[in-house]
Write a protein that holds these residues in place. Structure first.
Motif, PDB file in Angstrom:
ATOM      1  N   GLY A   1       1.216  -0.984  -5.971  1.00 15.19           N
ATOM      2  CA  GLY A   1      -0.031  -1.213  -5.235  1.00 15.19           C
ATOM      3  C   GLY A   1      -1.199  -0.498  -5.881  1.00 15.19           C
ATOM      4  O   GLY A   1      -2.309  -1.038  -5.968  1.00 15.19           O
ATOM      5  N   LEU A   2      -0.949   0.712  -6.362  1.00 14.65           N
ATOM      6  CA  LEU A   2      -1.990   1.472  -7.047  1.00 14.65           C
ATOM      7  C   LEU A   2      -2.413   0.763  -8.334  1.00 14.65           C
ATOM      8  O   LEU A   2      -3.609   0.642  -8.619  1.00 14.65           O
ATOM      9  N   MET A   3      -1.454   0.271  -9.102  1.00 18.74           N
ATOM     10  CA  MET A   3      -1.778  -0.432 -10.354  1.00 18.74           C
ATOM     11  C   MET A   3      -2.564  -1.713 -10.070  1.00 18.74           C
ATOM     12  O   MET A   3      -3.499  -2.060 -10.797  1.00 18.74           O
ATOM     13  N   LEU A   4      -2.190  -2.405  -9.011  1.00 22.02           N
ATOM     14  CA  LEU A   4      -2.901  -3.624  -8.621  1.00 22.02           C
ATOM     15  C   LEU A   4      -4.347  -3.310  -8.249  1.00 22.02           C
ATOM     16  O   LEU A   4      -5.285  -3.991  -8.680  1.00 22.02           O
ATOM     17  N   ARG A   5      -4.553  -2.254  -7.485  1.00 21.93           N
ATOM     18  CA  ARG A   5      -5.909  -1.864  -7.077  1.00 21.93           C
ATOM     19  C   ARG A   5      -6.732  -1.382  -8.264  1.00 21.93           C
ATOM     20  O   ARG A   5      -7.920  -1.688  -8.364  1.00 21.93           O
ATOM     21  N   LEU A   6      -6.110  -0.631  -9.159  1.00 23.05           N
ATOM     22  CA  LEU A   6      -6.843  -0.177 -10.340  1.00 23.05           C
ATOM     23  C   LEU A   6      -7.206  -1.342 -11.255  1.00 23.05           C
ATOM     24  O   LEU A   6      -8.287  -1.358 -11.852  1.00 23.05           O
ATOM     25  N   GLY A   7      -6.331  -2.328 -11.343  1.00 24.74           N
ATOM     26  CA  GLY A   7      -6.643  -3.531 -12.113  1.00 24.74           C
ATOM     27  C   GLY A   7      -7.798  -4.302 -11.513  1.00 24.74           C
ATOM     28  O   GLY A   7      -8.692  -4.788 -12.226  1.00 24.74           O
ATOM     29  N   GLN A   8      -7.823  -4.409 -10.187  1.00 24.67           N
ATOM     30  CA  GLN A   8      -8.931  -5.076  -9.509  1.00 24.67           C
ATOM     31  C   GLN A   8     -10.240  -4.330  -9.751  1.00 24.67           C
ATOM     32  O   GLN A   8     -11.273  -4.944 -10.028  1.00 24.67           O
ATOM     33  N   CYS A   9     -10.180  -3.028  -9.633  1.00 24.97           N
ATOM     34  CA  CYS A   9     -11.378  -2.214  -9.822  1.00 24.97           C
ATOM     35  C   CYS A   9     -11.880  -2.318 -11.264  1.00 24.97           C
ATOM     36  O   CYS A   9     -13.086  -2.469 -11.500  1.00 24.97           O
ATOM     37  N   ALA A  10     -10.972  -2.277 -12.223  1.00 24.88           N
ATOM     38  CA  ALA A  10     -11.368  -2.333 -13.629  1.00 24.88           C
ATOM     39  C   ALA A  10     -11.952  -3.691 -14.004  1.00 24.88           C
ATOM     40  O   ALA A  10     -12.973  -3.761 -14.708  1.00 24.88           O
ATOM     41  N   THR A  11     -11.328  -4.779 -13.547  1.00 28.56           N
ATOM     42  CA  THR A  11     -11.863  -6.097 -13.894  1.00 28.56           C
ATOM     43  C   THR A  11     -13.187  -6.369 -13.194  1.00 28.56           C
ATOM     44  O   THR A  11     -14.071  -7.013 -13.768  1.00 28.56           O
ATOM     45  N   ALA A  12     -13.350  -5.863 -11.989  1.00 26.51           N
ATOM     46  CA  ALA A  12     -14.632  -6.027 -11.298  1.00 26.51           C
ATOM     47  C   ALA A  12     -15.726  -5.245 -12.022  1.00 26.51           C
ATOM     48  O   ALA A  12     -16.830  -5.749 -12.235  1.00 26.51           O
TER      49      ALA A  12
ATOM     50  N   VAL B   1      -3.238   6.743  -3.944  1.00 27.84           N
ATOM     51  CA  VAL B   1      -2.951   8.016  -4.609  1.00 27.84           C
ATOM     52  C   VAL B   1      -2.619   9.086  -3.573  1.00 27.84           C
ATOM     53  O   VAL B   1      -1.647   9.846  -3.729  1.00 27.84           O
ATOM     54  N   TYR B   2      -3.392   9.131  -2.503  1.00 28.85           N
ATOM     55  CA  TYR B   2      -3.131  10.103  -1.431  1.00 28.85           C
ATOM     56  C   TYR B   2      -1.746   9.881  -0.827  1.00 28.85           C
ATOM     57  O   TYR B   2      -0.990  10.838  -0.619  1.00 28.85           O
ATOM     58  N   ALA B   3      -1.404   8.623  -0.551  1.00 32.95           N
ATOM     59  CA  ALA B   3      -0.113   8.324   0.076  1.00 32.95           C
ATOM     60  C   ALA B   3       1.042   8.621  -0.879  1.00 32.95           C
ATOM     61  O   ALA B   3       2.104   9.096  -0.444  1.00 32.95           O
ATOM     62  N   ILE B   4       0.854   8.361  -2.172  1.00 34.60           N
ATOM     63  CA  ILE B   4       1.920   8.641  -3.136  1.00 34.60           C
ATOM     64  C   ILE B   4       2.135  10.145  -3.282  1.00 34.60           C
ATOM     65  O   ILE B   4       3.272  10.626  -3.304  1.00 34.60           O
ATOM     66  N   ARG B   5       1.044  10.904  -3.336  1.00 33.84           N
ATOM     67  CA  ARG B   5       1.167  12.359  -3.490  1.00 33.84           C
ATOM     68  C   ARG B   5       1.764  13.011  -2.255  1.00 33.84           C
ATOM     69  O   ARG B   5       2.538  13.970  -2.356  1.00 33.84           O
ATOM     70  N   ARG B   6       1.397  12.527  -1.061  1.00 31.13           N
ATOM     71  CA  ARG B   6       1.895  13.091   0.189  1.00 31.13           C
ATOM     72  C   ARG B   6       3.212  12.477   0.641  1.00 31.13           C
ATOM     73  O   ARG B   6       3.779  12.918   1.645  1.00 31.13           O
ATOM     74  N   ARG B   7       3.625  11.412  -0.064  1.00 29.47           N
ATOM     75  CA  ARG B   7       4.818  10.650   0.312  1.00 29.47           C
ATOM     76  C   ARG B   7       4.714  10.150   1.750  1.00 29.47           C
ATOM     77  O   ARG B   7       5.688  10.191   2.516  1.00 29.47           O
ATOM     78  N   SER B   8       3.527   9.696   2.102  1.00 27.09           N
ATOM     79  CA  SER B   8       3.332   9.173   3.454  1.00 27.09           C
ATOM     80  C   SER B   8       3.429   7.651   3.445  1.00 27.09           C
ATOM     81  O   SER B   8       3.296   7.005   2.413  1.00 27.09           O
ATOM     82  N   ASP B   9       3.661   7.106   4.612  1.00 25.04           N
ATOM     83  CA  ASP B   9       3.865   5.667   4.763  1.00 25.04           C
ATOM     84  C   ASP B   9       2.578   5.028   5.280  1.00 25.04           C
ATOM     85  O   ASP B   9       2.028   5.452   6.291  1.00 25.04           O
ATOM     86  N   LEU B  10       2.112   4.024   4.571  1.00 23.45           N
ATOM     87  CA  LEU B  10       0.908   3.296   4.989  1.00 23.45           C
ATOM     88  C   LEU B  10       1.270   1.956   5.618  1.00 23.45           C
ATOM     89  O   LEU B  10       0.483   1.028   5.583  1.00 23.45           O
ATOM     90  N   GLN B  11       2.444   1.862   6.194  1.00 25.89           N
ATOM     91  CA  GLN B  11       2.944   0.587   6.689  1.00 25.89           C
ATOM     92  C   GLN B  11       2.744   0.417   8.199  1.00 25.89           C
ATOM     93  O   GLN B  11       3.475  -0.350   8.819  1.00 25.89           O
ATOM     94  N   SER B  12       1.773   1.070   8.784  1.00 25.99           N
ATOM     95  CA  SER B  12       1.524   0.849  10.213  1.00 25.99           C
ATOM     96  C   SER B  12       0.834  -0.502  10.389  1.00 25.99           C
ATOM     97  O   SER B  12       0.041  -0.923   9.541  1.00 25.99           O
TER      98      SER B  12
ATOM     99  N   PRO C   1       0.832  -1.205   0.000  1.00 28.49           N
ATOM    100  CA  PRO C   1       0.000   0.000   0.000  1.00 28.49           C
ATOM    101  C   PRO C   1       0.868   1.256   0.000  1.00 28.49           C
ATOM    102  O   PRO C   1       1.906   1.315   0.630  1.00 28.49           O
ATOM    103  N   GLY C   2       0.426   2.234  -0.772  1.00 29.61           N
ATOM    104  CA  GLY C   2       1.147   3.492  -0.849  1.00 29.61           C
ATOM    105  C   GLY C   2       2.246   3.500  -1.892  1.00 29.61           C
ATOM    106  O   GLY C   2       3.040   4.426  -1.941  1.00 29.61           O
ATOM    107  N   THR C   3       2.304   2.474  -2.741  1.00 31.75           N
ATOM    108  CA  THR C   3       3.298   2.421  -3.818  1.00 31.75           C
ATOM    109  C   THR C   3       2.581   2.437  -5.168  1.00 31.75           C
ATOM    110  O   THR C   3       1.384   2.183  -5.254  1.00 31.75           O
ATOM    111  N   VAL C   4       3.346   2.712  -6.215  1.00 26.25           N
ATOM    112  CA  VAL C   4       2.767   2.734  -7.559  1.00 26.25           C
ATOM    113  C   VAL C   4       2.304   1.337  -7.963  1.00 26.25           C
ATOM    114  O   VAL C   4       1.247   1.179  -8.584  1.00 26.25           O
TER     115      VAL C   4
END
Length: 151
Positions: free
Chosen positions: A13-24, A65-76, A8-11
C-alpha cells in the motif's frame, strides 16, 4: 478484514501511494514547465487534479508509514470507507483530467497541427498526459483494492 495487495498499512500500500504521489508530481512538473499551458483550461484542470492526487496520496503514504512503524491495523470499517471514497473521487478526477488533456493534446498535434504553427511544447503536454494516465492506473488499482476490502 481482508489482506490484499495495496491494503492500507502494508508495504505494498505504501509503494502504491508513493507511486501515485511521484507520478502526480512528475505530471505537474512537466506540465508547468511547458510554456503556454495556462492558456488552456484542460491543462489547468490536469494540474489541479494531479495536485489533489498528490496531496491525497502523500497523506495516505504518511499514514501507511505510521501504521507500518507502529504495527497498527488500519482495517477499521470507518477508515476503509473514508479511504475508498477518497480513492474513488481522486481516481475519477484523475481520469477526467487525463482524458480532457489528452483530447486537447491530440487536437493540437494531430487534427489541427496547431503545435507546428504556435510556439507550444506539445511534446511536454504529451508526456504530462501520459504520466497522468499512469497515475490514474495506480489510483484505479488502489480504489479497486479498497472496494474489495470493504465488501
Amino acid at each position: 478484514m481482508k489482506k490484499m495487495i495495496g491494503s492500507p498499512g502494508t508495504v505494498s500500500g505504501l509503494m502504491l501511494r508513493l507511486g501515485q504521489c511521484a507520478t502526480a508530481a512528475a505530471s505537474i512538473g512537466v506540465m508547468v514547465s511547458a510554456p503556454g499551458f495556462s492558456s488552456y483550461t484542460a491543462f489547468c484542470f490536469l494540474v489541479a487534479s494531479m495536485g489533489l492526487q498528490m496531496i491525497w496520496s502523500l497523506g495516505l503514504a504518511c499514514l501507511d508509514v505510521y501504521a507500518i512503524r507502529r504495527r497498527s491495523d488500519l482495517q477499521s470499517p470507518i477508515l476503509l470507507s473514508l479511504f475508498a471514497v477518497g480513492d474513488w473521487v481522486t481516481a475519477l478526477l484523475s481520469l477526467a483530467a487525463a482524458c480532457s488533456s489528452g483530447g486537447v493534446t491530440v487536437l493540437f498535434t494531430k487534427d489541427t497541427l496547431f503545435c507546428k504553427q504556435a510556439s507550444l511544447s506539445c511534446n511536454w503536454f504529451q508526456i504530462s498526459v501520459g504520466l497522468a494516465f499512469f497515475n490514474w492506473g495506480l489510483a484505479a488499482i488502489s480504489s479497486h483494492a479498497m472496494f474489495w476490502i470493504l465488501i
